[in-house]
Enzyme design. Structure first.
Site, PDB file in Angstrom:
ATOM      1  N   ASP A 104       0.875  -1.178   0.000  1.00 27.85           N
ATOM      2  CA  ASP A 104       0.000   0.000   0.000  1.00 27.85           C
ATOM      3  C   ASP A 104       0.905   1.219   0.000  1.00 27.85           C
ATOM      4  O   ASP A 104       2.124   1.082   0.154  1.00 27.85           O
ATOM      5  CB  ASP A 104      -0.923   0.000   1.239  1.00 27.85           C
ATOM      6  CG  ASP A 104      -2.273   0.637   0.929  1.00 27.85           C
ATOM      7  OD1 ASP A 104      -2.285   1.790   0.466  1.00 27.85           O
ATOM      8  OD2 ASP A 104      -3.307  -0.024   1.138  1.00 27.85           O
ATOM      9  N   HIS A 181      -3.966   2.104  -4.754  1.00 26.83           N
ATOM     10  CA  HIS A 181      -3.218   1.995  -3.493  1.00 26.83           C
ATOM     11  C   HIS A 181      -1.769   1.630  -3.801  1.00 26.83           C
ATOM     12  O   HIS A 181      -1.170   0.815  -3.103  1.00 26.83           O
ATOM     13  CB  HIS A 181      -3.840   0.928  -2.580  1.00 26.83           C
ATOM     14  CG  HIS A 181      -5.065   1.413  -1.859  1.00 26.83           C
ATOM     15  ND1 HIS A 181      -5.002   2.177  -0.733  1.00 26.83           N
ATOM     16  CD2 HIS A 181      -6.381   1.236  -2.119  1.00 26.83           C
ATOM     17  CE1 HIS A 181      -6.241   2.455  -0.316  1.00 26.83           C
ATOM     18  NE2 HIS A 181      -7.097   1.904  -1.141  1.00 26.83           N
ATOM     19  N   GLU A 237     -10.909   0.992  -4.357  1.00 23.53           N
ATOM     20  CA  GLU A 237     -10.734   2.441  -4.267  1.00 23.53           C
ATOM     21  C   GLU A 237      -9.806   3.060  -5.305  1.00 23.53           C
ATOM     22  O   GLU A 237      -9.080   4.010  -4.999  1.00 23.53           O
ATOM     23  CB  GLU A 237     -10.242   2.809  -2.846  1.00 23.53           C
ATOM     24  CG  GLU A 237     -11.215   2.390  -1.775  1.00 23.53           C
ATOM     25  CD  GLU A 237     -10.762   2.749  -0.370  1.00 23.53           C
ATOM     26  OE1 GLU A 237     -11.540   3.399   0.336  1.00 23.53           O
ATOM     27  OE2 GLU A 237      -9.633   2.357   0.028  1.00 23.53           O
TER      28      GLU A 237
HETATM   29  C1  ACM Z   1     -10.936  -1.348   2.035  1.00 23.46           C
HETATM   30  O1  ACM Z   1     -11.288  -1.148   3.202  1.00 23.46           O
HETATM   31  N1  ACM Z   1     -10.524  -0.360   1.258  1.00 23.46           N
HETATM   32  C2  ACM Z   1     -10.971  -2.682   1.470  1.00 23.46           C
END
Ligand code: ACM
Length: 441
Positions: A104, A181, A237
């Protein structure tokens, strides 16, 4: 006496066990070593304050095949011994999948031999506390910088964790985030982003073939390290903004006849699924992998609520339920939040997890695709081991009930059991949160 047998009457699962306790002896039978191991966990937790075990017969088997916990080791990094200690707690509760969020923005945490910059630079940052780093300039620093914070698992470390977990019948699932991410990757390999500039994008450029070359090379090393059938590719996201103006992404969309950026993400997920399937593995991802069209065999981890999971199960894809409002153990445990320290918003007391029925909202046909349930611990605000334990225990006990047990949920039964549990935590050297025991909700 512990014994493997061919068949067990009245139970189906290979993880089942039958235990008979008489005045003279304890006998556990199972059709697998895992079953015997689970019988042992139950036995250890039945011992009362006087050291006695009640007589009787227990026939026990799991409700779900997949019983998971996710640990985010990117936002704060934890060493191998720490991970092993959490594996011990999972094993006591008969969980069988540890999902490690290895990559991440906050740091890349796994050695990839082919791409050394991931662990020379992208695993290290300017601040230990995620919050200070995130609210600052979000810079990475060289590993040998005297002021670097972070770390990563070497390939030997990964093997050690995987082996340790395996001895406790736990499969470790690696998560390699894509297409978003991924700020840390794009800082060190900016050619894989739409802007080709470090510190600019969070999403990989999907128009660039080098992105696929990179992801497949990384996954090939990951596959060699993790025997897990499931490989998690994140998928959550993505901003998708840079794709709208990137000539390479636009060219890809035209070439592949894709009309939206959601479909462009789906194109990447499909290609990665094909790669994993070709290597005998299954793709699992957060429920955003539904957007733009779900890959045929993908397993959906439903976090934004339950709808994504229910939809995917209706379509015939397997799903793991981990809805945020019930399964995010980084949420507060009390309404008042008094004395809890800083966490991510939301309130998940023990009782709420315990009362949860993961099948709620599933049709009869969709139920068979609900393979399991998972709790997640995101660590933006969790910098030390003691806090991790307090976020997990005792809520992990309530989660284990949702994962394993088909018993009717009964508040007075669990309360009595939890008093035994509290002594068990103490004996094992695990810290636990006081709120359930002192009545604070
Ligand atoms: C998440 O909480 N973005 C999977």
């Amino acid at each position: 006496k512990f014994r493997i047998v061919e068949h067990l009457q009245g139970v189906d699962s290979p993880e089942a066990y039958v235990m008979r306790v008489t005045r003279r002896r304890v006998e556990v039978e199972a059709t697998s070593e895992a079953g015997l191991y689970y019988g042992m966990q139950t036995l250890l937790q039945m011992v009362d304050a006087e050291g006695r075990i009640p007589c009787g017969v227990i026939k026990d088997e799991p409700r779900f095949d997949y019983r998971g916990m996710m640990l985010d080791v990117s936002r704060h990094f934890y060493d191998v011994d720490f991970v092993k200690k959490q594996i011990d707690a999972m094993a006591a509760y008969k969980l069988n999948h540890l999902h490690l969020h290895l990559t991440d923005a906050a740091g890349w945490r796994i050695e990839i031999e082919r791409y050394p910059r991931l662990t020379e630079l992208a695993a290290w940052r300017t601040h230990h506390l995620w919050k200070d780093w995130w609210n600052g300039e979000r810079r990475y620093v060289e590993s040998d910088d005297p002021d670097s914070h972070g770390g990563y698992y070497t390939q030997a470390d990964i093997r050690e964790i995987v082996d340790y977990a395996q001895q406790k019948y736990i499969t470790v699932i690696p998560e390699i985030e894509m297409p978003s991410h991924s700020e840390e990757v794009l800082a060190v390999y900016p050619e894989l982003s739409c802007s080709h500039e470090s510190y600019k994008d969070s999403d990989f450029c999907i128009g660039n073939e080098q992105t696929f070359e990179f992801l497949e090379n990384v996954l090939s090393e990951v596959i060699a390290l993790f025997p897990s059938e499931y490989i998690h590719i994140g998928g959550d996201e993505a901003s998708k903004q840079s794709w709208k103006v990137c000539p390479q992404c636009q060219a890809r969309m035209q070439q592949e006849n894709l009309s939206t950026v959601d479909e462009l993400q789906s194109y990447l997920i499909h290609r990665i699924e094909t790669y994993l399937n070709t290597h005998g593995r299954q793709l699992i991802g957060w429920d955003e992998i539904l957007d733009g069209g779900l890959a045929p065999r993908a397993i959906v981890m439903s976090w934004r609520g339950t709808q994504g999971g229910i939809y995917a199960a209706e379509r015939g894809n397997d799903v793991v339920m981990t809805p945020m409002t019930l399964c995010y153990f980084n949420f507060y445990q009390t309404e008042s939040r008094e004395g809890e320290g800083l966490h991510i918003g939301g309130h998940i007391p023990f009782e709420k997890v315990y009362a949860w029925d993961p099948y709620a909202g599933f049709s009869e046909a969709a139920r068979e695709h609900l393979i399991g349930v998972q709790c997640n611990l995101w660590t933006e605000y969790i910098k030390d081991m003691a806090t991790i334990e307090v976020m997990l225990l005792p809520r992990l006990a309530a989660m284990a009930e949702a994962q394993w047990s088909t018993d009717r949920r009964d508040e007075s039964t669990i309360r009595a059991k939890m008093e035994t549990m509290r002594r068990f935590y103490e004996a094992c050297g695990w810290q636990c949160a006081p709120y359930y025991f002192d009545g604070r909700k």
